[in-house]
Design a protein around this motif. Sequence first.
Motif, PDB file in Angstrom:
ATOM      1  N   ASN A   2       1.180  -2.616   0.352  1.00  0.00           N
ATOM      2  CA  ASN A   2       0.541  -1.314   0.143  1.00  0.00           C
ATOM      3  C   ASN A   2       1.524  -0.346  -0.527  1.00  0.00           C
ATOM      4  O   ASN A   2       2.680  -0.688  -0.775  1.00  0.00           O
ATOM      5  N   LYS A   3       1.052   0.854  -0.836  1.00  0.00           N
ATOM      6  CA  LYS A   3       1.858   1.827  -1.571  1.00  0.00           C
ATOM      7  C   LYS A   3       3.130   2.189  -0.830  1.00  0.00           C
ATOM      8  O   LYS A   3       4.215   2.239  -1.426  1.00  0.00           O
ATOM      9  N   SER A  42      -8.001  -1.063  -6.505  1.00  0.00           N
ATOM     10  CA  SER A  42      -7.598  -0.847  -5.118  1.00  0.00           C
ATOM     11  C   SER A  42      -6.092  -0.569  -5.120  1.00  0.00           C
ATOM     12  O   SER A  42      -5.406  -0.789  -6.131  1.00  0.00           O
ATOM     13  N   GLU A  43      -5.577  -0.084  -4.005  1.00  0.00           N
ATOM     14  CA  GLU A  43      -4.143   0.169  -3.890  1.00  0.00           C
ATOM     15  C   GLU A  43      -3.343  -1.104  -4.174  1.00  0.00           C
ATOM     16  O   GLU A  43      -2.378  -1.081  -4.940  1.00  0.00           O
ATOM     17  N   GLN A  44      -3.763  -2.204  -3.580  1.00  0.00           N
ATOM     18  CA  GLN A  44      -3.067  -3.472  -3.771  1.00  0.00           C
ATOM     19  C   GLN A  44      -3.139  -3.929  -5.235  1.00  0.00           C
ATOM     20  O   GLN A  44      -2.142  -4.386  -5.794  1.00  0.00           O
TER      21      GLN A  44
END
Length: 72
Positions: A2-3, A42-44
């Motif tokens: 994740n971020k 998406s974030e990923q």
Amino acid sequence: MNKKEFLDVMERRLSVLEAQEREDMLSEYEQHIELKMKSGMSEQEAIEDFGDIDSLIAVSYTHLTLPTILRV
């Protein structure tokens, strides 16, 4: 990843830089992630779009001058 995890890894890997330089780079990566997410990723997916993190670190260092990296 994740971020937060991505930015934590980047921060550790860029630790040889001065704090301000590192913060600027991290802020830029965070902005890129946000823009990619606004475009529908998406974030990923946004993070994976950067590619291999080792290559990303190498590219990040190539944009700096040697004196910037070697400051004590």
